[in-house]
Scaffold this motif. Structure first.
Motif, PDB file in Angstrom:
ATOM      1  N   GLY A   8       0.962  -1.128   0.042  1.00 32.47           N
ATOM      2  CA  GLY A   8      -0.061   0.142   0.036  1.00 32.47           C
ATOM      3  C   GLY A   8       0.958   1.309  -0.064  1.00 32.47           C
ATOM      4  O   GLY A   8       1.847   1.167   0.857  1.00 32.47           O
ATOM      5  N   VAL A   9       0.618   2.127  -0.646  1.00 28.60           N
ATOM      6  CA  VAL A   9       1.156   3.586  -0.951  1.00 28.60           C
ATOM      7  C   VAL A   9       0.464   4.741  -0.748  1.00 28.60           C
ATOM      8  O   VAL A   9      -0.779   4.809  -1.145  1.00 28.60           O
ATOM      9  CB  VAL A   9       2.069   3.716  -2.356  1.00 28.60           C
ATOM     10  CG1 VAL A   9       2.506   4.949  -2.289  1.00 28.60           C
ATOM     11  CG2 VAL A   9       2.579   2.402  -2.752  1.00 28.60           C
ATOM     12  N   ASN A  10       0.519   5.205   0.544  1.00 26.10           N
ATOM     13  CA  ASN A  10      -0.233   6.724   0.900  1.00 26.10           C
ATOM     14  C   ASN A  10       0.123   7.708  -0.018  1.00 26.10           C
ATOM     15  O   ASN A  10       0.447   8.732   0.249  1.00 26.10           O
ATOM     16  CB  ASN A  10       0.110   7.032   2.514  1.00 26.10           C
ATOM     17  CG  ASN A  10      -0.766   7.908   2.887  1.00 26.10           C
ATOM     18  OD1 ASN A  10      -1.921   8.241   2.311  1.00 26.10           O
ATOM     19  ND2 ASN A  10      -0.399   8.755   3.871  1.00 26.10           N
ATOM     20  N   GLN A  11      -0.621   7.775  -1.289  1.00 26.15           N
ATOM     21  CA  GLN A  11      -0.568   8.755  -2.247  1.00 26.15           C
ATOM     22  C   GLN A  11      -1.860   8.610  -3.322  1.00 26.15           C
ATOM     23  O   GLN A  11      -2.248   7.533  -3.667  1.00 26.15           O
ATOM     24  CB  GLN A  11       0.742   8.616  -3.421  1.00 26.15           C
ATOM     25  CG  GLN A  11       0.630   9.737  -4.330  1.00 26.15           C
ATOM     26  CD  GLN A  11       1.862   9.720  -5.210  1.00 26.15           C
ATOM     27  OE1 GLN A  11       2.806   9.609  -4.707  1.00 26.15           O
ATOM     28  NE2 GLN A  11       1.717   9.870  -6.361  1.00 26.15           N
ATOM     29  N   ILE A  12      -2.445   9.851  -3.301  1.00 24.66           N
ATOM     30  CA  ILE A  12      -3.772   9.936  -3.798  1.00 24.66           C
ATOM     31  C   ILE A  12      -3.410   9.696  -5.445  1.00 24.66           C
ATOM     32  O   ILE A  12      -2.860  10.688  -5.896  1.00 24.66           O
ATOM     33  CB  ILE A  12      -4.706  10.852  -3.291  1.00 24.66           C
ATOM     34  CG1 ILE A  12      -5.052  10.758  -1.884  1.00 24.66           C
ATOM     35  CG2 ILE A  12      -5.921  10.941  -4.362  1.00 24.66           C
ATOM     36  CD1 ILE A  12      -5.701  11.988  -1.320  1.00 24.66           C
ATOM     37  N   ILE A  13      -4.284   8.866  -5.930  1.00 26.92           N
ATOM     38  CA  ILE A  13      -4.087   9.106  -7.667  1.00 26.92           C
ATOM     39  C   ILE A  13      -5.256   8.896  -8.194  1.00 26.92           C
ATOM     40  O   ILE A  13      -5.351   9.162  -9.357  1.00 26.92           O
ATOM     41  CB  ILE A  13      -3.144   7.641  -7.881  1.00 26.92           C
ATOM     42  CG1 ILE A  13      -4.041   6.490  -7.822  1.00 26.92           C
ATOM     43  CG2 ILE A  13      -1.889   7.670  -7.323  1.00 26.92           C
ATOM     44  CD1 ILE A  13      -3.260   5.194  -8.695  1.00 26.92           C
ATOM     45  N   ALA A  14      -6.349   8.501  -7.669  1.00 22.34           N
ATOM     46  CA  ALA A  14      -7.545   8.432  -8.402  1.00 22.34           C
ATOM     47  C   ALA A  14      -8.913   8.783  -7.466  1.00 22.34           C
ATOM     48  O   ALA A  14      -9.011   9.286  -6.223  1.00 22.34           O
ATOM     49  CB  ALA A  14      -8.061   6.930  -8.723  1.00 22.34           C
ATOM     50  N   ILE A  15     -10.140   8.977  -8.196  1.00 23.76           N
ATOM     51  CA  ILE A  15     -11.217   9.397  -7.685  1.00 23.76           C
ATOM     52  C   ILE A  15     -12.262   8.085  -7.952  1.00 23.76           C
ATOM     53  O   ILE A  15     -12.481   7.814  -9.081  1.00 23.76           O
ATOM     54  CB  ILE A  15     -11.786  10.655  -8.237  1.00 23.76           C
ATOM     55  CG1 ILE A  15     -10.774  11.610  -8.009  1.00 23.76           C
ATOM     56  CG2 ILE A  15     -13.369  11.065  -7.583  1.00 23.76           C
ATOM     57  CD1 ILE A  15     -11.125  13.041  -8.895  1.00 23.76           C
ATOM     58  N   PHE A  16     -12.852   7.722  -6.807  1.00 24.99           N
ATOM     59  CA  PHE A  16     -14.139   6.793  -7.006  1.00 24.99           C
ATOM     60  C   PHE A  16     -15.347   7.192  -6.631  1.00 24.99           C
ATOM     61  O   PHE A  16     -15.572   7.557  -5.785  1.00 24.99           O
ATOM     62  CB  PHE A  16     -13.368   5.469  -5.955  1.00 24.99           C
ATOM     63  CG  PHE A  16     -14.582   4.393  -5.883  1.00 24.99           C
ATOM     64  CD1 PHE A  16     -15.065   4.037  -6.756  1.00 24.99           C
ATOM     65  CD2 PHE A  16     -14.887   3.959  -4.421  1.00 24.99           C
ATOM     66  CE1 PHE A  16     -16.046   2.831  -6.854  1.00 24.99           C
ATOM     67  CE2 PHE A  16     -15.997   3.046  -4.339  1.00 24.99           C
ATOM     68  CZ  PHE A  16     -16.524   2.474  -5.428  1.00 24.99           C
ATOM     69  N   GLU A  17     -16.242   6.719  -7.687  1.00 24.87           N
ATOM     70  CA  GLU A  17     -17.486   7.380  -7.489  1.00 24.87           C
ATOM     71  C   GLU A  17     -18.250   6.334  -6.683  1.00 24.87           C
ATOM     72  O   GLU A  17     -18.338   5.173  -6.874  1.00 24.87           O
ATOM     73  CB  GLU A  17     -18.202   7.449  -8.795  1.00 24.87           C
ATOM     74  CG  GLU A  17     -17.584   8.502  -9.797  1.00 24.87           C
ATOM     75  CD  GLU A  17     -18.287  10.083  -9.043  1.00 24.87           C
ATOM     76  OE1 GLU A  17     -18.996   9.853  -8.359  1.00 24.87           O
ATOM     77  OE2 GLU A  17     -17.718  10.916  -9.762  1.00 24.87           O
ATOM     78  N   LEU A  18     -18.955   6.640  -5.575  1.00 30.41           N
ATOM     79  CA  LEU A  18     -19.647   5.916  -4.698  1.00 30.41           C
ATOM     80  C   LEU A  18     -20.936   5.419  -5.297  1.00 30.41           C
ATOM     81  O   LEU A  18     -21.651   4.618  -4.489  1.00 30.41           O
ATOM     82  CB  LEU A  18     -19.693   6.532  -3.451  1.00 30.41           C
ATOM     83  CG  LEU A  18     -18.710   6.769  -2.644  1.00 30.41           C
ATOM     84  CD1 LEU A  18     -18.798   7.703  -1.415  1.00 30.41           C
ATOM     85  CD2 LEU A  18     -18.038   5.448  -2.063  1.00 30.41           C
ATOM     86  N   ASP A  19     -21.304   5.850  -6.212  1.00 34.47           N
ATOM     87  CA  ASP A  19     -23.017   5.329  -6.899  1.00 34.47           C
ATOM     88  C   ASP A  19     -22.784   4.373  -7.751  1.00 34.47           C
ATOM     89  O   ASP A  19     -23.763   4.176  -8.508  1.00 34.47           O
ATOM     90  CB  ASP A  19     -23.657   6.589  -7.226  1.00 34.47           C
ATOM     91  CG  ASP A  19     -22.807   7.172  -8.663  1.00 34.47           C
ATOM     92  OD1 ASP A  19     -21.581   6.844  -8.852  1.00 34.47           O
ATOM     93  OD2 ASP A  19     -23.127   8.280  -9.137  1.00 34.47           O
ATOM     94  N   GLY A  20     -21.792   3.540  -7.643  1.00 32.62           N
ATOM     95  CA  GLY A  20     -21.672   2.265  -8.848  1.00 32.62           C
ATOM     96  C   GLY A  20     -22.458   1.190  -8.311  1.00 32.62           C
ATOM     97  O   GLY A  20     -23.113   1.355  -7.164  1.00 32.62           O
ATOM     98  N   VAL A  21     -22.548   0.145  -9.051  1.00 29.85           N
ATOM     99  CA  VAL A  21     -23.576  -0.803  -8.793  1.00 29.85           C
ATOM    100  C   VAL A  21     -23.270  -1.731  -7.550  1.00 29.85           C
ATOM    101  O   VAL A  21     -23.817  -2.220  -6.789  1.00 29.85           O
ATOM    102  CB  VAL A  21     -23.562  -1.869 -10.218  1.00 29.85           C
ATOM    103  CG1 VAL A  21     -22.050  -2.607 -10.050  1.00 29.85           C
ATOM    104  CG2 VAL A  21     -24.512  -3.202  -9.700  1.00 29.85           C
TER     105      VAL A  21
END
Length: 257
Positions: A187-200
Protein backbone atom coordinates in the motif's frame (compact mmCIF):
# COMPACT_ATOMS: atom_id res chain seq x y z
CA UNK A 1 10.14 1.83 -18.41
CA UNK A 2 7.26 -0.47 -17.46
CA UNK A 3 4.27 -0.68 -19.79
CA UNK A 4 0.94 0.00 -18.06
CA UNK A 5 -2.40 -1.28 -19.31
CA UNK A 6 -5.41 0.81 -18.26
CA UNK A 7 -8.73 -0.95 -18.79
CA UNK A 8 -12.10 0.83 -18.81
CA UNK A 9 -15.40 -1.03 -18.98
CA UNK A 10 -18.62 0.81 -19.68
CA UNK A 11 -22.32 0.28 -20.18
CA UNK A 12 -24.71 3.16 -20.92
CA UNK A 13 -22.63 5.71 -18.98
CA UNK A 14 -21.52 8.11 -21.69
CA UNK A 15 -20.90 11.07 -19.37
CA UNK A 16 -18.83 8.93 -17.00
CA UNK A 17 -16.95 7.35 -19.91
CA UNK A 18 -15.96 10.76 -21.26
CA UNK A 19 -14.54 11.81 -17.88
CA UNK A 20 -12.61 8.59 -17.46
CA UNK A 21 -11.16 8.61 -20.97
CA UNK A 22 -10.07 12.24 -20.66
CA UNK A 23 -8.28 11.60 -17.37
CA UNK A 24 -6.37 8.66 -18.85
CA UNK A 25 -5.40 10.09 -22.25
CA UNK A 26 -4.13 13.24 -20.51
CA UNK A 27 -1.28 11.26 -18.93
CA UNK A 28 2.24 12.14 -20.00
CA UNK A 29 5.74 10.61 -19.87
CA UNK A 30 4.36 7.08 -19.57
CA UNK A 31 4.27 3.93 -21.69
CA UNK A 32 0.55 3.27 -21.72
CA UNK A 33 -1.90 1.10 -23.60
CA UNK A 34 -5.55 2.01 -23.14
CA UNK A 35 -8.27 -0.63 -23.55
CA UNK A 36 -11.99 0.20 -23.56
CA UNK A 37 -14.65 -2.50 -23.37
CA UNK A 38 -18.26 -1.38 -23.88
CA UNK A 39 -21.19 -3.73 -23.30
CA UNK A 40 -23.20 -2.70 -26.34
CA UNK A 41 -24.43 0.63 -24.99
CA UNK A 42 -27.35 2.44 -26.58
CA UNK A 43 -26.69 5.90 -25.10
CA UNK A 44 -24.08 7.13 -27.58
CA UNK A 45 -21.10 5.47 -25.87
CA UNK A 46 -20.39 3.26 -28.89
CA UNK A 47 -20.28 6.31 -31.19
CA UNK A 48 -17.95 8.12 -28.77
CA UNK A 49 -15.61 5.12 -28.70
CA UNK A 50 -15.60 4.91 -32.50
CA UNK A 51 -14.89 8.63 -32.83
CA UNK A 52 -11.92 8.32 -30.46
CA UNK A 53 -10.59 5.00 -31.75
CA UNK A 54 -7.11 6.45 -32.36
CA UNK A 55 -6.74 7.03 -28.59
CA UNK A 56 -7.19 3.37 -27.72
CA UNK A 57 -4.91 0.39 -28.13
CA UNK A 58 -8.04 -1.75 -28.31
CA UNK A 59 -11.76 -0.96 -28.07
CA UNK A 60 -15.02 -2.77 -28.73
CA UNK A 61 -18.73 -2.31 -28.18
CA UNK A 62 -20.66 -5.57 -27.99
CA UNK A 63 -22.98 -7.39 -25.64
CA UNK A 64 -21.30 -9.13 -22.74
CA UNK A 65 -22.28 -11.26 -19.75
CA UNK A 66 -21.69 -8.66 -17.08
CA UNK A 67 -19.00 -6.62 -15.34
CA UNK A 68 -16.42 -9.38 -14.93
CA UNK A 69 -16.89 -10.79 -18.42
CA UNK A 70 -16.10 -7.29 -19.70
CA UNK A 71 -13.07 -6.97 -17.40
CA UNK A 72 -11.81 -10.37 -18.55
CA UNK A 73 -12.11 -9.24 -22.16
CA UNK A 74 -9.85 -6.34 -21.27
CA UNK A 75 -7.35 -8.63 -19.54
CA UNK A 76 -7.21 -10.83 -22.64
CA UNK A 77 -6.14 -7.82 -24.73
CA UNK A 78 -3.64 -6.38 -22.24
CA UNK A 79 0.12 -6.73 -22.70
CA UNK A 80 1.33 -4.38 -19.96
CA UNK A 81 3.47 -5.30 -16.96
CA UNK A 82 0.73 -3.98 -14.64
CA UNK A 83 -3.02 -3.54 -15.15
CA UNK A 84 -5.17 -0.73 -13.73
CA UNK A 85 -8.97 -0.86 -13.98
CA UNK A 86 -10.57 2.58 -14.35
CA UNK A 87 -14.24 1.95 -15.07
CA UNK A 88 -16.51 4.58 -16.56
CA UNK A 89 -17.06 7.36 -14.04
CA UNK A 90 -13.75 6.79 -12.27
CA UNK A 91 -11.00 9.33 -12.82
CA UNK A 92 -7.32 9.81 -12.23
CA UNK A 93 -6.66 12.96 -10.24
CA UNK A 94 -5.97 16.18 -12.13
CA UNK A 95 -2.25 15.57 -12.63
CA UNK A 96 -0.95 14.55 -16.10
CA UNK A 97 2.08 12.90 -14.49
CA UNK A 98 0.34 10.89 -11.77
CA UNK A 99 0.88 7.52 -13.48
CA UNK A 100 4.53 8.37 -14.05
CA UNK A 101 4.82 9.11 -10.32
CA UNK A 102 3.46 5.64 -9.56
CA UNK A 103 6.14 3.80 -11.51
CA UNK A 104 8.89 3.73 -8.84
CA UNK A 105 6.48 2.04 -6.41
CA UNK A 106 5.51 -0.78 -8.78
CA UNK A 107 7.74 -3.48 -7.33
CA UNK A 108 5.33 -5.95 -5.70
CA UNK A 109 2.57 -8.06 -7.28
CA UNK A 110 -0.31 -5.81 -6.17
CA UNK A 111 0.28 -2.14 -5.36
CA UNK A 112 -2.62 -0.08 -3.99
CA UNK A 113 -2.54 3.71 -3.82
CA UNK A 114 -5.05 5.95 -2.06
CA UNK A 115 -8.18 7.34 -3.72
CA UNK A 116 -10.74 10.01 -3.06
CA UNK A 117 -14.32 8.90 -2.45
CA UNK A 118 -16.89 11.05 -4.21
CA UNK A 119 -20.68 11.05 -4.38
CA UNK A 120 -22.87 13.42 -6.39
CA UNK A 121 -19.81 15.58 -7.04
CA UNK A 122 -18.99 15.93 -3.34
CA UNK A 123 -15.88 14.55 -1.65
CA UNK A 124 -16.86 12.00 1.01
CA UNK A 125 -13.43 10.95 2.25
CA UNK A 126 -10.18 9.25 1.31
CA UNK A 127 -9.61 5.50 1.11
CA UNK A 128 -6.11 4.39 2.06
CA UNK A 129 -4.55 0.93 2.12
CA UNK A 130 -2.24 -0.69 4.67
CA UNK A 131 1.46 -0.65 3.80
CA UNK A 132 1.48 -4.46 3.80
CA UNK A 133 -2.15 -5.64 3.64
CA UNK A 134 -2.81 -8.92 5.47
CA UNK A 135 -5.34 -11.56 4.46
CA UNK A 136 -7.51 -10.37 7.34
CA UNK A 137 -7.45 -6.82 5.99
CA UNK A 138 -8.27 -8.05 2.48
CA UNK A 139 -11.25 -9.90 3.96
CA UNK A 140 -12.33 -6.83 5.91
CA UNK A 141 -12.33 -4.31 3.09
CA UNK A 142 -10.67 -5.58 -0.08
CA UNK A 143 -8.83 -3.09 -2.30
CA UNK A 144 -10.06 -0.26 -4.51
CA UNK A 145 -9.37 -1.33 -8.08
CA UNK A 146 -9.43 2.31 -9.29
CA UNK A 147 -6.11 2.87 -7.52
CA UNK A 148 -4.64 -0.64 -7.53
CA UNK A 149 -2.07 -1.94 -10.00
CA UNK A 150 -2.06 -5.70 -10.59
CA UNK A 151 0.86 -7.53 -12.13
CA UNK A 152 -0.50 -9.08 -15.33
CA UNK A 153 1.23 -12.40 -14.67
CA UNK A 154 -1.09 -12.95 -11.66
CA UNK A 155 -4.03 -13.40 -14.01
CA UNK A 156 -2.02 -15.86 -16.07
CA UNK A 157 -1.03 -17.86 -12.99
CA UNK A 158 -4.19 -17.71 -10.84
CA UNK A 159 -6.90 -17.10 -13.42
CA UNK A 160 -8.99 -14.06 -14.30
CA UNK A 161 -12.16 -12.81 -12.61
CA UNK A 162 -14.84 -15.34 -11.72
CA UNK A 163 -17.76 -14.38 -13.95
CA UNK A 164 -20.27 -16.21 -11.77
CA UNK A 165 -20.18 -13.19 -9.43
CA UNK A 166 -22.26 -10.15 -10.26
CA UNK A 167 -20.66 -7.52 -8.02
CA UNK A 168 -17.97 -9.18 -5.87
CA UNK A 169 -15.69 -10.72 -8.49
CA UNK A 170 -12.82 -8.37 -7.74
CA UNK A 171 -13.17 -9.08 -4.00
CA UNK A 172 -13.06 -12.82 -4.74
CA UNK A 173 -9.87 -12.27 -6.75
CA UNK A 174 -8.19 -10.44 -3.82
CA UNK A 175 -9.02 -13.33 -1.48
CA UNK A 176 -8.04 -16.00 -4.01
CA UNK A 177 -4.56 -14.57 -4.53
CA UNK A 178 -4.29 -13.29 -0.94
CA UNK A 179 -4.27 -16.79 0.53
CA UNK A 180 -1.05 -17.49 -1.38
CA UNK A 181 1.98 -16.35 0.68
CA UNK A 182 4.02 -15.86 -2.48
CA UNK A 183 1.77 -13.03 -3.73
CA UNK A 184 3.08 -9.76 -2.31
CA UNK A 185 0.86 -6.74 -1.60
CA UNK A 186 1.89 -3.15 -0.95
CA UNK A 187 0.00 0.00 0.00
CA UNK A 188 1.23 3.50 -0.88
CA UNK A 189 -0.12 6.60 0.84
CA UNK A 190 -0.54 8.75 -2.25
CA UNK A 191 -3.84 9.75 -3.84
CA UNK A 192 -4.01 8.91 -7.53
CA UNK A 193 -7.70 8.41 -8.37
CA UNK A 194 -11.31 9.36 -7.65
CA UNK A 195 -13.87 6.64 -6.92
CA UNK A 196 -17.56 7.29 -7.54
CA UNK A 197 -19.68 5.85 -4.71
CA UNK A 198 -22.83 5.46 -6.79
CA UNK A 199 -21.72 2.40 -8.78
CA UNK A 200 -23.52 -0.96 -8.87
CA UNK A 201 -21.32 -2.38 -6.09
CA UNK A 202 -22.53 0.41 -3.82
CA UNK A 203 -26.22 -0.13 -4.56
CA UNK A 204 -26.54 -3.90 -4.34
CA UNK A 205 -26.35 -6.26 -1.39
CA UNK A 206 -22.98 -7.94 -1.09
CA UNK A 207 -23.92 -10.37 1.68
CA UNK A 208 -24.79 -13.44 -0.36
CA UNK A 209 -21.76 -13.23 -2.63
CA UNK A 210 -19.40 -12.51 0.27
CA UNK A 211 -20.65 -15.55 2.16
CA UNK A 212 -20.08 -17.67 -0.91
CA UNK A 213 -16.51 -16.37 -1.22
CA UNK A 214 -15.86 -17.08 2.45
CA UNK A 215 -16.99 -20.67 2.04
CA UNK A 216 -14.88 -21.06 -1.10
CA UNK A 217 -11.58 -19.79 0.27
CA UNK A 218 -11.74 -19.14 4.03
CA UNK A 219 -13.89 -21.83 5.71
CA UNK A 220 -11.14 -22.61 8.24
CA UNK A 221 -10.44 -18.95 9.07
CA UNK A 222 -13.78 -17.18 8.93
CA UNK A 223 -14.75 -17.78 12.58
CA UNK A 224 -11.45 -16.30 13.79
CA UNK A 225 -11.70 -13.39 11.36
CA UNK A 226 -15.19 -12.51 12.55
CA UNK A 227 -14.00 -12.62 16.16
CA UNK A 228 -11.12 -10.26 15.34
CA UNK A 229 -13.58 -7.93 13.64
CA UNK A 230 -15.74 -7.91 16.78
CA UNK A 231 -12.69 -7.00 18.86
CA UNK A 232 -12.03 -4.20 16.37
CA UNK A 233 -8.26 -4.26 16.46
CA UNK A 234 -8.19 -1.27 14.13
CA UNK A 235 -9.44 0.85 17.02
CA UNK A 236 -6.35 1.88 19.03
CA UNK A 237 -8.18 2.71 22.28
CA UNK A 238 -9.75 -0.77 22.27
CA UNK A 239 -6.39 -2.39 21.53
CA UNK A 240 -4.89 -0.50 24.45
CA UNK A 241 -7.78 -1.52 26.67
CA UNK A 242 -7.28 -5.18 25.77
CA UNK A 243 -3.55 -4.84 26.43
CA UNK A 244 -4.14 -3.26 29.84
CA UNK A 245 -6.61 -5.98 30.79
CA UNK A 246 -4.08 -8.68 29.88
CA UNK A 247 -1.35 -6.89 31.82
CA UNK A 248 -3.56 -6.74 34.94
CA UNK A 249 -4.33 -10.46 34.66
CA UNK A 250 -0.64 -11.26 34.41
CA UNK A 251 0.10 -9.16 37.50
CA UNK A 252 -2.61 -10.95 39.49
CA UNK A 253 -1.22 -14.34 38.52
CA UNK A 254 2.27 -13.29 39.58
CA UNK A 255 1.00 -12.11 42.94
CA UNK A 256 -0.64 -15.48 43.57
CA UNK A 257 2.66 -17.21 42.92
Amino acid sequence: MKLLSVITINYNNLSGLKKTVQSVVNQRNIRLEYIVIDGGSTDGSADFIAENASRFHYACSEKDRGIYNAMNKGIAQATGDYLLFMNSGDELIDDPFILEKCLPYLQQDVVSFSCQLRKNGSLQGIRTHAASPSLFQLWMSGLKHQSTFIRRSLFEKYGSYDESFRIAGDYEFWIRIGINPHVLFQGVNQIIAIFELDGVSQQATWGEEHERIEQMWLPHLIADFKRLRELNFFDKPKVLAVGKAIAKSVKRLRRRK
